[in-house]
Design a protein around this motif. Sequence first.
Motif, PDB file in Angstrom:
ATOM      1  N   LYS A  10       0.810  -1.209   0.000  1.00  0.00           N
ATOM      2  CA  LYS A  10       0.000   0.000   0.000  1.00  0.00           C
ATOM      3  C   LYS A  10       0.849   1.267   0.000  1.00  0.00           C
ATOM      4  CE  LYS A  10      -3.798   0.018   2.461  1.00  0.00           C
ATOM      5  NZ  LYS A  10      -4.696  -0.097   3.614  1.00  0.00           N
ATOM      6  N   GLY A  11       2.135   1.145   0.344  1.00  0.00           N
ATOM      7  CA  GLY A  11       3.021   2.303   0.343  1.00  0.00           C
ATOM      8  C   GLY A  11       3.007   3.072   1.637  1.00  0.00           C
ATOM      9  N   LEU A  42      -5.721  -6.485   2.224  1.00  0.00           N
ATOM     10  CA  LEU A  42      -5.765  -5.395   1.244  1.00  0.00           C
ATOM     11  C   LEU A  42      -7.181  -4.842   1.149  1.00  0.00           C
ATOM     12  CD1 LEU A  42      -3.524  -6.884  -1.585  1.00  0.00           C
ATOM     13  CD2 LEU A  42      -2.914  -5.152   0.090  1.00  0.00           C
ATOM     14  N   PRO A  43      -7.343  -3.630   0.612  1.00  0.00           N
ATOM     15  CA  PRO A  43      -8.684  -3.066   0.462  1.00  0.00           C
ATOM     16  C   PRO A  43      -9.549  -3.912  -0.460  1.00  0.00           C
ATOM     17  CG  PRO A  43      -6.992  -1.432  -0.088  1.00  0.00           C
ATOM     18  CD  PRO A  43      -6.296  -2.711   0.180  1.00  0.00           C
ATOM     19  N   LYS A  44     -10.840  -3.946  -0.181  1.00  0.00           N
ATOM     20  CA  LYS A  44     -11.779  -4.731  -0.988  1.00  0.00           C
ATOM     21  C   LYS A  44     -12.372  -3.843  -2.076  1.00  0.00           C
ATOM     22  CE  LYS A  44     -11.212  -7.708   2.344  1.00  0.00           C
ATOM     23  NZ  LYS A  44     -10.079  -7.417   3.194  1.00  0.00           N
ATOM     24  N   PRO A  51      -3.755   7.194   0.293  1.00  0.00           N
ATOM     25  CA  PRO A  51      -4.520   5.953   0.327  1.00  0.00           C
ATOM     26  C   PRO A  51      -5.077   5.491  -1.012  1.00  0.00           C
ATOM     27  CG  PRO A  51      -5.217   7.414   2.082  1.00  0.00           C
ATOM     28  CD  PRO A  51      -4.278   8.184   1.229  1.00  0.00           C
ATOM     29  N   HIS A  52      -5.404   6.403  -1.914  1.00  0.00           N
ATOM     30  CA  HIS A  52      -6.058   6.010  -3.164  1.00  0.00           C
ATOM     31  C   HIS A  52      -5.096   5.879  -4.349  1.00  0.00           C
ATOM     32  CE1 HIS A  52      -5.890  10.410  -3.266  1.00  0.00           C
ATOM     33  NE2 HIS A  52      -5.886  10.296  -4.576  1.00  0.00           N
ATOM     34  N   ILE A  53      -3.793   5.999  -4.117  1.00  0.00           N
ATOM     35  CA  ILE A  53      -2.805   5.913  -5.186  1.00  0.00           C
ATOM     36  C   ILE A  53      -2.065   4.582  -5.105  1.00  0.00           C
ATOM     37  CG2 ILE A  53      -0.700   6.945  -6.152  1.00  0.00           C
ATOM     38  CD1 ILE A  53      -3.041   8.735  -6.560  1.00  0.00           C
ATOM     39  N   ASN A  54      -1.912   3.924  -6.256  1.00  0.00           N
ATOM     40  CA  ASN A  54      -1.117   2.694  -6.333  1.00  0.00           C
ATOM     41  C   ASN A  54       0.359   3.084  -6.279  1.00  0.00           C
ATOM     42  OD1 ASN A  54       0.093   0.290  -6.923  1.00  0.00           O
ATOM     43  ND2 ASN A  54      -1.144  -0.160  -8.701  1.00  0.00           N
ATOM     44  N   SER A  55       1.093   2.530  -5.342  1.00  0.00           N
ATOM     45  CA  SER A  55       2.493   2.908  -5.134  1.00  0.00           C
ATOM     46  C   SER A  55       3.459   2.207  -6.085  1.00  0.00           C
ATOM     47  CB  SER A  55       2.903   2.640  -3.692  1.00  0.00           C
ATOM     48  OG  SER A  55       2.723   1.281  -3.403  1.00  0.00           O
ATOM     49  N   LYS A  56       2.968   1.340  -6.983  1.00  0.00           N
ATOM     50  CA  LYS A  56       3.776   0.639  -7.993  1.00  0.00           C
ATOM     51  C   LYS A  56       4.909  -0.168  -7.366  1.00  0.00           C
ATOM     52  CE  LYS A  56       1.722   2.752 -11.451  1.00  0.00           C
ATOM     53  NZ  LYS A  56       1.208   2.399 -12.684  1.00  0.00           N
ATOM     54  N   LYS A 111     -11.199  -1.765  -6.240  1.00  0.00           N
ATOM     55  CA  LYS A 111     -10.393  -1.818  -7.453  1.00  0.00           C
ATOM     56  C   LYS A 111      -8.901  -1.703  -7.149  1.00  0.00           C
ATOM     57  CE  LYS A 111     -10.407   0.429 -11.966  1.00  0.00           C
ATOM     58  NZ  LYS A 111     -11.005   1.526 -12.740  1.00  0.00           N
ATOM     59  N   LEU A 112      -8.548  -0.836  -6.216  1.00  0.00           N
ATOM     60  CA  LEU A 112      -7.146  -0.667  -5.843  1.00  0.00           C
ATOM     61  C   LEU A 112      -6.585  -1.932  -5.206  1.00  0.00           C
ATOM     62  CD1 LEU A 112      -4.638   1.138  -5.510  1.00  0.00           C
ATOM     63  CD2 LEU A 112      -5.578   1.855  -3.320  1.00  0.00           C
ATOM     64  N   GLY A 113      -7.370  -2.591  -4.363  1.00  0.00           N
ATOM     65  CA  GLY A 113      -6.925  -3.827  -3.733  1.00  0.00           C
ATOM     66  C   GLY A 113      -6.644  -4.916  -4.751  1.00  0.00           C
ATOM     67  N   ARG A 114      -7.463  -5.003  -5.791  1.00  0.00           N
ATOM     68  CA  ARG A 114      -7.233  -5.989  -6.847  1.00  0.00           C
ATOM     69  C   ARG A 114      -5.983  -5.667  -7.649  1.00  0.00           C
ATOM     70  NH1 ARG A 114     -12.804  -5.529  -6.595  1.00  0.00           N
ATOM     71  NH2 ARG A 114     -12.920  -3.966  -8.243  1.00  0.00           N
ATOM     72  N   GLN A 115      -5.716  -4.379  -7.876  1.00  0.00           N
ATOM     73  CA  GLN A 115      -4.474  -3.982  -8.561  1.00  0.00           C
ATOM     74  C   GLN A 115      -3.257  -4.340  -7.717  1.00  0.00           C
ATOM     75  OE1 GLN A 115      -4.599   0.194  -9.262  1.00  0.00           O
ATOM     76  NE2 GLN A 115      -6.015   0.054 -10.996  1.00  0.00           N
TER      77      GLN A 115
END
Length: 144
Positions: free
Chosen positions: A37-38, A109-111, A46-51, A113-117
Motif C-alpha cells: 500500500k506504500g 488489502l482493500p476490498k 490511500p487512493h494511489i497505487n504505489s507501484k 479496485k485498488l486492492g485488486r491492482q
Amino acid sequence: MNNTYLQKTLNKQKWYLIDAKNQTLGRISTYIAKLLKGKHEITYTPHINSKIHIIIINAKDIIVTGQKKYAKTYIKHSGKPGSLKIENFAHLNKRIPTRIIEHAIKGMLPKNKLGRQLFRQINVYKYEQHPHIAQKPQTITINL
C-alpha cells in the motif's frame, strides 16, 4: 494558508524480494500488505497505487504458531451443491504453499479496485528460484 498535498500517479516501479523462510504467516503478511500500500513512504496517499512489486520466495517454509497447523482451515465453494471443500493448513501447505500467503495478504488489502491492482503486484514462489532477476529486486530482511 496551508495547502493539501495531492500525490500524482507514479511511473517508477520498485521491486522487493522477501524470503519467507521461518517467518510467521501473520506477521510477514501484515508487513507485505503495508509495503504494497506504500504506508512506509512519506508520500503515502490511500487512493494511489504505489507501484511496488513484491517477490516472495520459500513459501513452503512459512510457519504458524500453536496448533494452527491442524486447526486453521481454508474453505472454497464453487456454488454447486455438494462442492464445499475444506482443507487444513498442513494439507494445503503440502499441495499449494503459495496460496496460503496469497490468501493472508489478500485479506489485508482493500476490498475494491485498488486492492485488486495491488494483489496483482505480488509474486509468490514455492522455492528460491524466481524469474524476476532482470528487475533487480532489492532484498529485504525481516526480523519479526
